[in-house]
Structures are given as C-alpha cells and as structure tokens.
Design an enzyme around this catalytic site. Structure first.
Site, PDB file in Angstrom:
ATOM      1  N   GLY A  55      -0.433  -0.678  -5.089  1.00  0.00           N
ATOM      2  CA  GLY A  55      -1.719  -1.285  -4.757  1.00  0.00           C
ATOM      3  C   GLY A  55      -2.787  -1.034  -5.804  1.00  0.00           C
ATOM      4  CB  CYS A  56      -3.335   1.395  -8.377  1.00  0.00           C
ATOM      5  SG  CYS A  56      -3.842   2.546  -7.100  1.00  0.00           S
TER       6      CYS A  56
END
Length: 139
Positions: free
Chosen positions: A51-52
């Site tokens: 998610g980064c």
C-alpha cells in the site's frame, strides 16, 4: 488515552515552530536519518508494507505489554515521516494503537497539509500493518 511519549512531545515542540515548508522538509529528513537501520534480513518481503508507493519495511516487538516498532523506507522524506509515526506509537499498548488518529497526529505536527494523498495512504498502510501485527502476535 495516556500522555504522549516523551519523543512525541519533542517532535510536537520541534515541528510546531513557525518555519517554512523547505525548513520543515529538511527537519523531516534529519529525523529520518535517526532511524535505527534495519538489517538485510529485516528488509525482506515478509516485512514489506503493501500500500506504499515507496518501499517500506516494518518490524515489531511486543514486550511487557507494549509495542516497539522499527521501520525504514527507500525515500528520505518517507523515512522522516516513519520516524514521526514511530515516536507517536512506540510504547503504546495494543488498545491505544488501535484507536490512534493518524491524521490528527500529522495535523498537530503541521505536516498534514503537505502530505500528498499517496503519502497519506502509505502512512495509513503502515499503521494498519502495525495494528495487524498487534492482533496476530503470540503473547
């Protein structure tokens, strides 16, 4: 909710000064340089945070009822943001970690308006991963 950890109080004091974004960004990168480096083994796929946009790794350790996390990222600003997140969460019991308002913390620091949606989402992914670790860890 307990009082802020001493390192979080120091961060608030430092970042609440009336300084420009350029000065704040340099300060943020300096905070990131203070992170304890992760080993090559810790910078592995199982510890990578999904998610980064940047590469971010997170490890956590539970001791005496409190969590201690360490993290690193491949970008200087991200490491600074991680350092500020860590000073806020390290030492918290799992129940306080589960209710932490990430947006409020970065607003208090005067950084929220400078965070892109992708950075905000990435930081939220790190906090979500911390919460997952607290739920799945053996006691």
């Amino acid at each position: 909710m307990s009082a802020l950890p001493a390192a979080a109080e120091q961060a608030l004091e430092t970042f609440s000064q009336p300084i420009s974004w350029e000065q704040r960004a340099r300060l943020l990168m300096a905070w990131g340089e203070q992170l304890e480096p992760l080993t090559d083994d810790e910078r592995s796929e199982p510890n990578r945070v999904d998610g980064c946009e940047s590469l971010v790794w997170l490890v956590g350790h539970f001791s005496e009822g409190h969590w201690q996390f360490r993290a690193s990222g491949d970008a200087r600003l991200i490491r600074g943001l991680l350092a500020l997140l860590l000073v806020r969460v390290n030492g918290l019991p799992a129940d306080e970690l589960s209710t932490l308002d990430l947006a409020a913390w970065f607003s208090q620091l005067g950084l929220a308006r400078h965070l892109s949606p992708s950075r905000t989402n990435g930081l939220q992914a790190v906090l979500t991963r911390m919460r997952e670790l607290t739920l799945n860890a053996p006691r």
